[in-house]
Structures are given as structure tokens and as C-alpha cells.
Design an enzyme around this catalytic site. Structure first.
Site, mmCIF file in Angstrom:
data_model
loop_
_atom_site.group_PDB
_atom_site.id
_atom_site.type_symbol
_atom_site.label_atom_id
_atom_site.label_comp_id
_atom_site.label_asym_id
_atom_site.label_seq_id
_atom_site.Cartn_x
_atom_site.Cartn_y
_atom_site.Cartn_z
ATOM 1 N N SER A 81 0.860 -1.195 0.000
ATOM 2 C CA SER A 81 0.000 0.000 0.000
ATOM 3 C C SER A 81 0.889 1.235 0.000
ATOM 4 C CB SER A 81 -0.856 0.035 1.264
ATOM 5 O OG SER A 81 -1.496 -1.196 1.394
ATOM 6 N N LYS A 114 -4.465 9.755 -8.424
ATOM 7 C CA LYS A 114 -4.754 8.627 -7.537
ATOM 8 C C LYS A 114 -6.249 8.316 -7.638
ATOM 9 C CE LYS A 114 -3.996 6.759 -2.901
ATOM 10 N NZ LYS A 114 -5.391 6.344 -2.620
ATOM 11 N N LYS A 283 5.908 8.777 -7.821
ATOM 12 C CA LYS A 283 6.797 7.604 -7.846
ATOM 13 C C LYS A 283 8.147 7.986 -8.445
ATOM 14 C CE LYS A 283 2.772 4.819 -9.069
ATOM 15 N NZ LYS A 283 2.123 3.960 -10.087
HETATM 16 N N1 LIG Z 1 -5.089 4.477 -6.979
HETATM 17 C C1 LIG Z 1 -4.208 4.727 -7.945
HETATM 18 O O1 LIG Z 1 -4.518 5.406 -8.932
HETATM 19 C C2 LIG Z 1 -2.823 4.166 -7.833
HETATM 20 C C3 LIG Z 1 -2.526 3.301 -6.777
HETATM 21 C C4 LIG Z 1 -1.230 2.781 -6.659
HETATM 22 C C5 LIG Z 1 -0.857 1.883 -5.579
HETATM 23 O O2 LIG Z 1 -1.698 1.523 -4.716
HETATM 24 C C6 LIG Z 1 0.526 1.429 -5.516
HETATM 25 C C7 LIG Z 1 0.961 0.594 -4.490
HETATM 26 C C8 LIG Z 1 2.300 0.215 -4.481
HETATM 27 F F1 LIG Z 1 2.744 -0.576 -3.501
HETATM 28 C C9 LIG Z 1 3.186 0.615 -5.464
HETATM 29 C C10 LIG Z 1 2.746 1.447 -6.503
HETATM 30 C C11 LIG Z 1 1.421 1.856 -6.517
HETATM 31 O O3 LIG Z 1 1.014 2.663 -7.550
HETATM 32 C C12 LIG Z 1 -0.260 3.136 -7.618
HETATM 33 N N2 LIG Z 1 -0.555 3.961 -8.648
HETATM 34 C C13 LIG Z 1 -1.797 4.488 -8.772
HETATM 35 N N3 LIG Z 1 -2.050 5.310 -9.832
#
Ligand SMILES: NC(=O)c1cc2c(=O)c3cc(F)ccc3oc2nc1N
Length: 324
Positions: A81, A114, A283
Site C-alpha cells: 500500500s 490517484k 513515484k
Molecule cells: N489508486 C491509484 O490510482 C494508484 C494506486 C497505486 C498503488 O496503490 C501502488 C501501491 C504500491 F505498492 C506501489 C505502486 C502503486 O502505484 C499506484 N498507482 C496508482 N495510480
């Protein structure tokens, strides 16, 4: 007989193309009635010649088995998460932590909306959708393959013969959420509090016929197990190239200031989106840098979620008043 097979093959290709235009490109090329006419033609041919039914036919999306419980699935790679940050200052701390943990001095971030839905893992083998599971506790999820197959924006066959796992977010668009709650109100059913709950409730239905009616959608944000991919930006590009739905609003940022600008922009414009977002995911772009920085048991250290301040309840109530 050959021409029947031809006819079925042509109809399947045509219908899948049209639903791709409609659900992934958001750019329908024909009207719903034209689509339904072709769909009924295909159903009729498939009823007469079941031996010619193709696996990727749109009629094969909705299973007819009602499960009595979900099978448990162990994730090959744990689904972690995201850690949360609630202020720009927190974000700058995140940036300085990253700089300390990495040998590179210039760090590229990739920012993504997100999506406020629920995490999903989908396995493709030789380009065919074979299974899908919810995050669950990160190690063990629920097998929701039949339900995922009813989601039009998730292709059952990819434009590649490769095998890999993809991860993403299943969500319910705002319009579908409003429609669903209106129907529930008319049937004196309990309303869903928000699109996220509605998506979770819809995906975790034991009867995939119910899931199919809910008009769920999805965005893919990660590809697991393709060693040619060396960055998050490349993962998104590869996913889109093979026909997976990828949210187009991602941005490569060379500095944390560019990240802050991106966050400010979407904090102001998120209302215009046809789906709900509850923040921005930041990220480290390079996979080798992600490796170097690593993860904790629960969360990656190379990513974080900047959460938008919760909309004051008052503004929410005001919105409802204005909308009725
Ligand atoms: N809700 C989202 O739009 C979204 C969620 C995650 C993640 O939960 C997530 C969890 C990890 F451990 C790693 C990368 C991630 O990248 C993610 N990228 C996103 N765009």
C-alpha cells in the site's frame, strides 16, 4: 460453414473494436442501437453454431455461475500500500529522504492521478486474461476473475502474446455512480456512500451478472514481470500499447517543484474529471532507483500518495443541495 465462421469472426472483431473505442478511448464510433444490432446478430449466430463461439467474443464476458464464496489467491509479488503525505512540506521531506537514499543526484518522478477505487491484479498468459484478484491484505486476495471479465475497458486479449501480471485500480465513473444510486433509491435499497464503496461492492459480487450491470471501469498503472521495462513511464506506455486502459494524465517531473505544480493543478481541476481521485501518486520513475531505495513490509519507499484535504462536509452538503 466456412462463411459462418468468417461472419462470426468479423462480428467479434468489429464489436470488440467498437467497445474499445467506447470504453477505453472514450470515443464511440457507432451508436448504442447499431452496437446492439450487431451484438444480437452475433448472439443469434452463436446460438445456432455454438461450436464456432470465440473465446474473446463479447457475449462470453458475463459468466452464469453464481459463486458461493471467493477463492483465496496468494499474490506472487505482495501488493503493498502507498504511504500517505498530507502537506507539501511532507512531500519535500519525502523528496529529501529519496535524495539521501539514492546515488543519483537528479531524480525523476512520475506523477499519476490517484484513482479512488480498489486495487486489482490481473494475470495475462500469452496475451489472454486468465485470472484476476483483489489486493486483500496484500499477500492474499480474492479471486474475482469472472467479475473482472465483465468490465469492458479491461481487454480479454492483448495486442501481444506476452505473459505478465498487471496492476491497477477498478473504479466506478461518477455518472454510473449517480445512476446506480438513483436506481437503488427507486428500489428502496441502501445507497452507496461514494464511488469507491460502490466499486468495491460491485466487484465483490458473487454473481457476475450483477457486476456486469454496474458499468465498472479500470485504469492500469503497473506491469509486473516484463524485464524489458525499466521505468514507470515505460510501464505505462507498454500497458497502453498492448491495449490496456491507462490514465493519460501522468506527468514526468524533473524536480519536486514540478510535482507541486502538478498537485496544485489537479487539486483545482479534479471536479472536471469523470471519476473521483483522492490525491496524486508520486513515484520514482527509474526501476533501478526504485530497487535501490526499496520498500518496507507495508509500503514502497520510492512512492507516496499526496492526499487532497478531505472536502469539508459542508461543501459536500452544499453540492448535494445545489444538485437536487
Ligand atoms: N489508486 C491509484 O490510482 C494508484 C494506486 C497505486 C498503488 O496503490 C501502488 C501501491 C504500491 F505498492 C506501489 C505502486 C502503486 O502505484 C499506484 N498507482 C496508482 N495510480
Amino acid at each position: 460453414m466456412e462463411h459462418i465462421k468468417e461472419e462470426i469472426f468479423k462480428l467479434v472483431a468489429l464489436l470488440n473494436k467498437y467497445s474499445y473505442d467506447y470504453y477505453v478511448e472514450d470515443n464511440p464510433q457507432i451508436s448504442d442501437t447499431e452496437y446492439d444490432t450487431l451484438y444480437k446478430q452475433l448472439e443469434k449466430l452463436e446460438q445456432e453454431y455454438p461450436e464456432f463461439i470465440l473465446d474473446n467474443s463479447p457475449t462470453q464476458r458475463v459468466g452464469d455461475r453464481v459463486l458461493d464464496e471467493f477463492e483465496k489467491v496468494i499474490h506472487k509479488v505482495p501488493m503493498l500500500s502507498l504511504s500517505n503525505t498530507f502537506s507539501i512540506e511532507d512531500l519535500r521531506d519525502f523528496d529529501s529522504r529519496i535524495s539521501k537514499l539514492s546515488s543519483d543526484d537528479s531524480i525523476e518522478y512520475i506523477c499519476e492521478l490517484k484513482i479512488d477505487g480498489l486495487a486489482i491484479s490481473i494475470n495475462y498468459e500469452n496475451g489472454k486474461l486468465v485470472s484476476a484478484a483483489t489486493r486483500g491484505d496484500g499477500m492474499v486476495g480474492e479471486n474475482v476473475t469472472e467479475n473482472i471479465k465483465t468490465i469492458f475497458s479491461i481487454p480479454k486479449t492483448l495486442k501481444t502474446k506476452k505473459s505478465f501480471e498487471v496492476r491497477g485500480e477498478v473504479y466506478l465513473p461518477k455518472k454510473s455512480f449517480e445512476l446506480l444510486n438513483k436506481e437503488r433509491e427507486e428500489n428502496n435499497e441502501v445507497l452507496f456512500a461514494n464511488p469507491r464503496n460502490a466499486a468495491a461492492g460491485s466487484l465483490r459480487q458473487l454473481d457476475s451478472k450483477i457486476t456486469a450491470k454496474r458499468r465498472l471501469s479500470a485504469f492500469i498503472y503497473s506491469v509486473v514481470g516484463d524485464e524489458n521495462i525499466n521505468s514507470q513511464k515505460m510501464a505505462l506506455t507498454v500497458a497502453a500499447d498492448v491495449g490496456l486502459p491507462v490514465n493519460p494524465n501522468f506527468k514526468l517531473c524533473k524536480t519536486i517543484d514540478e510535482v507541486v505544480d502538478y498537485i496544485m493543478y489537479w487539486e483545482e481541476h479534479k471536479q472536471d474529471l469523470p471519476y473521483e481521485i483522492d490525491g496524486i501518486v508520486i513515484k520514482v520513475n527509474s526501476y533501478s532507483l526504485q530497487e535501490e531505495i526499496g520498500s518496507t513490509q507495508k509500503s514502497p519507499r520510492w512512492a507516496t500518495a499526496y492526499k487532497f484535504p478531505e472536502e469539508e462536509l459542508a461543501t459536500k452538503l452544499l453540492d448535494i443541495e445545489l444538485s437536487v
